[in-house]
Motif scaffolding. Structure first.
Motif, short mmCIF file in Angstrom:
data_model
loop_
_atom_site.label_atom_id
_atom_site.label_comp_id
_atom_site.label_asym_id
_atom_site.label_seq_id
_atom_site.Cartn_x
_atom_site.Cartn_y
_atom_site.Cartn_z
N LEU A 1 -18.29 -51.48 -67.11
CA LEU A 1 -17.05 -51.97 -66.50
C LEU A 1 -15.98 -50.89 -66.66
O LEU A 1 -15.58 -50.56 -67.78
N ALA A 2 -15.54 -50.34 -65.56
CA ALA A 2 -14.56 -49.25 -65.60
C ALA A 2 -13.17 -49.80 -65.86
O ALA A 2 -12.75 -50.78 -65.22
N PRO A 3 -12.41 -49.20 -66.79
CA PRO A 3 -11.05 -49.68 -67.07
C PRO A 3 -10.17 -49.72 -65.83
O PRO A 3 -9.27 -50.57 -65.73
N GLY A 4 -10.42 -48.84 -64.88
CA GLY A 4 -9.61 -48.81 -63.67
C GLY A 4 -9.75 -50.06 -62.81
O GLY A 4 -8.92 -50.30 -61.92
N ARG A 5 -10.77 -50.85 -63.06
CA ARG A 5 -10.98 -52.08 -62.28
C ARG A 5 -10.28 -53.28 -62.91
O ARG A 5 -10.27 -54.36 -62.35
N ALA A 6 -9.72 -53.07 -64.10
CA ALA A 6 -9.04 -54.19 -64.77
C ALA A 6 -7.74 -54.52 -64.03
O ALA A 6 -6.99 -53.63 -63.63
N PRO B 1 -7.06 -66.06 -66.57
CA PRO B 1 -7.57 -65.17 -65.52
C PRO B 1 -8.13 -65.97 -64.34
O PRO B 1 -8.55 -67.13 -64.50
N ARG B 2 -8.14 -65.33 -63.18
CA ARG B 2 -8.81 -65.94 -62.04
C ARG B 2 -10.30 -65.64 -62.12
O ARG B 2 -10.71 -64.65 -62.73
N LEU B 3 -11.10 -66.51 -61.52
CA LEU B 3 -12.55 -66.32 -61.53
C LEU B 3 -12.89 -64.95 -60.93
O LEU B 3 -12.47 -64.64 -59.80
N GLY B 4 -13.59 -64.14 -61.67
CA GLY B 4 -13.97 -62.80 -61.22
C GLY B 4 -13.06 -61.70 -61.70
O GLY B 4 -13.39 -60.51 -61.54
N ASP B 5 -11.91 -62.04 -62.26
CA ASP B 5 -11.00 -61.00 -62.76
C ASP B 5 -11.64 -60.20 -63.88
O ASP B 5 -12.34 -60.75 -64.75
N ILE B 6 -11.35 -58.91 -63.88
CA ILE B 6 -11.71 -58.05 -65.00
C ILE B 6 -10.44 -57.78 -65.80
O ILE B 6 -9.41 -57.40 -65.23
N GLU B 7 -10.50 -57.99 -67.10
CA GLU B 7 -9.33 -57.78 -67.95
C GLU B 7 -9.71 -56.92 -69.16
O GLU B 7 -10.86 -56.91 -69.60
N ILE B 8 -8.70 -56.24 -69.68
CA ILE B 8 -8.83 -55.50 -70.94
C ILE B 8 -8.04 -56.25 -71.99
O ILE B 8 -6.89 -56.64 -71.75
N TRP B 9 -8.66 -56.49 -73.12
CA TRP B 9 -7.96 -57.14 -74.23
C TRP B 9 -7.89 -56.15 -75.39
O TRP B 9 -8.89 -55.54 -75.78
N PRO C 1 -10.30 -54.41 -91.03
CA PRO C 1 -8.90 -54.49 -91.44
C PRO C 1 -8.02 -53.39 -90.84
O PRO C 1 -8.41 -52.21 -90.80
N ALA C 2 -6.86 -53.79 -90.37
CA ALA C 2 -5.87 -52.89 -89.80
C ALA C 2 -6.41 -52.10 -88.61
O ALA C 2 -6.00 -50.97 -88.35
N GLU C 3 -7.36 -52.70 -87.91
CA GLU C 3 -8.02 -52.00 -86.81
C GLU C 3 -7.57 -52.59 -85.47
O GLU C 3 -7.25 -53.76 -85.37
N GLN C 4 -7.55 -51.72 -84.46
CA GLN C 4 -7.34 -52.16 -83.09
C GLN C 4 -8.56 -51.77 -82.28
O GLN C 4 -9.07 -50.64 -82.41
N ALA C 5 -9.06 -52.68 -81.50
CA ALA C 5 -10.19 -52.39 -80.62
C ALA C 5 -9.83 -52.83 -79.21
O ALA C 5 -9.05 -53.77 -79.01
N ARG C 6 -10.42 -52.17 -78.26
CA ARG C 6 -10.12 -52.43 -76.84
C ARG C 6 -11.42 -52.85 -76.18
O ARG C 6 -12.41 -52.09 -76.19
N ILE C 7 -11.44 -54.05 -75.61
CA ILE C 7 -12.65 -54.54 -74.95
C ILE C 7 -12.33 -54.85 -73.49
O ILE C 7 -11.17 -55.08 -73.13
N ILE C 8 -13.37 -54.87 -72.67
CA ILE C 8 -13.21 -55.17 -71.26
C ILE C 8 -14.25 -56.22 -70.86
O ILE C 8 -15.39 -56.17 -71.32
N THR C 9 -13.83 -57.18 -70.05
CA THR C 9 -14.77 -58.23 -69.65
C THR C 9 -14.42 -58.74 -68.26
O THR C 9 -13.28 -58.60 -67.80
N ARG C 10 -15.40 -59.35 -67.63
CA ARG C 10 -15.21 -60.00 -66.34
C ARG C 10 -15.31 -61.52 -66.55
O ARG C 10 -16.31 -62.00 -67.09
N PHE C 11 -14.30 -62.24 -66.15
CA PHE C 11 -14.29 -63.69 -66.33
C PHE C 11 -14.98 -64.33 -65.12
O PHE C 11 -14.34 -64.61 -64.10
N ASP C 12 -16.28 -64.51 -65.23
CA ASP C 12 -17.02 -65.08 -64.11
C ASP C 12 -18.00 -66.12 -64.61
O ASP C 12 -18.08 -66.40 -65.81
N GLY C 13 -18.71 -66.71 -63.70
CA GLY C 13 -19.71 -67.72 -64.05
C GLY C 13 -19.20 -69.13 -63.86
O GLY C 13 -19.81 -69.92 -63.14
N HIS C 14 -18.11 -69.48 -64.51
CA HIS C 14 -17.60 -70.85 -64.45
C HIS C 14 -16.08 -70.85 -64.58
O HIS C 14 -15.52 -69.99 -65.25
#
Length: 518
Positions: free
Chosen positions: A390-395, A430-438, A480-493
């Motif tokens: 999942l490319a960040p540019g699609r978020a 999110p809308r169904l199918g949206d890609i988001e970065i958290w 602890p004291a960590e930041q992580a960046r994840i990307i996902t597509r909200f699809d399916g239901h």
């Protein structure tokens, strides 16, 4: 807290500031852990000797019917006793009265129906962890199954979709082969209910996985690892405020950061041994502990082999390519599948699976005994699967989620973006199918789990994804004291689902939020 991708730097600053504010509340717990967030609860009985009992494997549950592309199963949740420690009878809560529960093995594309009957004295909820299922069948914390004995209508039902005595969960099983697990997910009481035994495996297979020449049959070993403590009478010891798990949630003072046991169980047996042929084995590892993290290592490693674990799958199924590791880190609820080649050891040799994050009794996990030479047609291919990055540019959107300890009224609790869980508060829509970065921020160890969706890890702070972040994930070991960046597509239901910390004491103490796919 939400905004467009271009606001990322501003949002990162917001998250970091919020963590600083929450630090004092964490210190108020008196927590001093380094490898796990939690407090050790010591057993009141002499601990059993390690490597005296053989490993058992939970039975595979047979469907009660199979017709028209649908397999139907029936499970009764009930009280039972088990002889976990020799000479002591331990009361448990079990799916079909066993601990862990029976394993479900389903094939992609076949609709799976599971009817749960609750003969326990309290309400329950069943969540298929890692399942991509419709909202009604996901196990929302207030969608409870009341006991067959009746009663138990309380404020904890929170207006959910309540069933009386039985509930039918329907799974489309339209997802990749993976090692999933099912467990209790009742509002405010998940920690003690899972501690008492409400957990089991659910394996999904598909044509892609079955075509691979990986170890199979009795050389495909599920290993459910969990820590527990035992009371003087042999019962499972847990610091619940309400021993009946009826009205008052939470744990007694000193254990708010998480409950750590001093006995390591594998498939319900303390420090078992397993005789194995001197061939490759596939190990499906699940950390079903409430709060304990593990760093697993083979002792000894095979001569001349520095990375004996060949990882083939993660939470969401097969990796694109195998990865080798000298050790394995597992936070609560994470799964990893690895292949170990025991032909590199001599027949008669004993090889221990040890926990480098443990101390004293929790440094040992189990022992493999190399029993005999045998024919082995398996191997690990260079390519396992195809994973779409999942490319960040699609978020279309980027959000901050800050997981931290805070004061909630006159008590301490665990919050997301400063808010304790409420069924009425939606953190993301999110809308169904949206890609988001958290962007996920932690004050201490928080294994973060998203229902419905699987995600990919983009980075940890300014660094690349960690050694165990590859493939599709549904739970992230946030440190602890960590930041992580994840990307996902909200699809399916569509519908409202939760995301939360899978340190079960944190979850029960409000570290949970909602997202609603529209």
């Amino acid at each position: 807290m939400s905004g467009r991708v271009s606001r990322r730097s501003l949002l990162l600053g917001t998250g970091a500031a919020a963590l600083t504010i929450g630090g004092s509340a964490v210190l108020a717990f008196g927590f001093r852990g380094t490898t796990s967030t939690g407090t050790l609860l010591r057993s009141q009985v002499p601990l059993p000797e390690a490597f005296r009992k053989p490993l058992t494997v939970p039975p595979v549950l047979k469907p009660t019917s199979s017709a028209g592309g649908t397999d139907t199963y029936e499970i009764t949740q009930r009280e039972a006793t088990a002889e976990i420690i020799d000479g002591l009878r331990t009361p448990i809560w079990g799916y079909d009265g066993i601990f862990p529960g029976p394993t479900l093995v389903t094939r992609r594309g076949r609709r799976t129906v599971v009817r749960h009957r609750n003969e326990l004295p309290v309400p329950t909820v069943v969540h298929l962890h890692g399942g991509r299922n419709a909202q009604r069948h996901d196990g929302y914390p207030t969608d409870q199954i009341l006991p067959t004995s009746g009663g138990h209508m309380s404020a904890h039902h929170g207006g959910g979709d309540v069933s009386h005595g039985t509930r039918t969960y329907e799974y489309d099983t339209d997802q990749r082969a993976a090692t999933l697990w099912y467990h209790d997910h009742r509002m405010d009481f998940t920690g003690p209910s899972v501690w008492r035994g409400l957990a089991g495996l659910h394996l999904i297979t598909d044509d892609e996985e079955r075509a691979l020449p990986l170890p199979d049959g009795d050389r495909d070993l599920p290993l459910v690892i969990m820590d527990r403590s035992f009371a003087a009478d042999g019962g499972l010891r847990y610091p619940s405020v309400d021993k009946d798990l009826d009205k008052t949630p939470g744990v007694t003072s000193g254990y708010e950061a998480g409950v750590l046991g001093d006995v390591v169980l594998v498939n319900g047996t303390p420090w078992p041994y397993k005789e194995v042929d001197a061939v490759r084995h596939r190990l499906r590892l699940l950390n079903a502990s409430n709060a304990r993290r593990y760093r697993l290592r083979l002792d000894p490693a095979p001569d001349g082999v520095h990375e004996p674990f060949v990882q083939v799958a993660s939470d969401g199924g097969l990796l694109a390519r195998p990865l080798t590791h000298p050790y394995l880190d597992l936070a609560s609820a994470e799964r990893q599948e690895v292949v170990v080649d025991f032909s590199r050891y001599r027949v008669g040799q004993k090889v221990r699976l040890v926990n480098d994050f443990g101390e004293g009794s929790t440094r040992q996990v189990m022992e493999f005994r190399i029993a005999r030479k045998a024919k082995d047609d398996s191997h690990v291919p260079r390519t396992l699967s195809v994973i779409e990055p999942l490319a960040p540019g699609r978020a279309v959107r980027e959000r901050d989620m800050v997981f931290q300890s805070r004061s909630i009224g006159d008590k301490y609790g665990w919050t997301i973006n400063g808010e304790p869980f409420s069924v009425d508060h939606v953190h993301a829509a999110p809308r169904l199918g949206d890609i988001e970065i958290w962007n996920l921020y932690a004050d201490f160890h928080h294994p973060i789990h998203l229902h419905l969706v699987h995600f990919q890890v983009l980075n940890r702070g300014t660094k690349e994804p960690g050694r165990f972040d590859h493939g599709w994930k549904d739970t992230l070991d946030l440190r602890p004291a960590e930041q992580a960046r994840i990307i996902t597509r909200f699809d399916g239901h569509r519908g409202k689902y939760v995301f939360h910390c899978h340190n079960l004491e944190h979850e029960d103490m409000m570290m949970m939020g909602n997202f609603e796919v529209r």
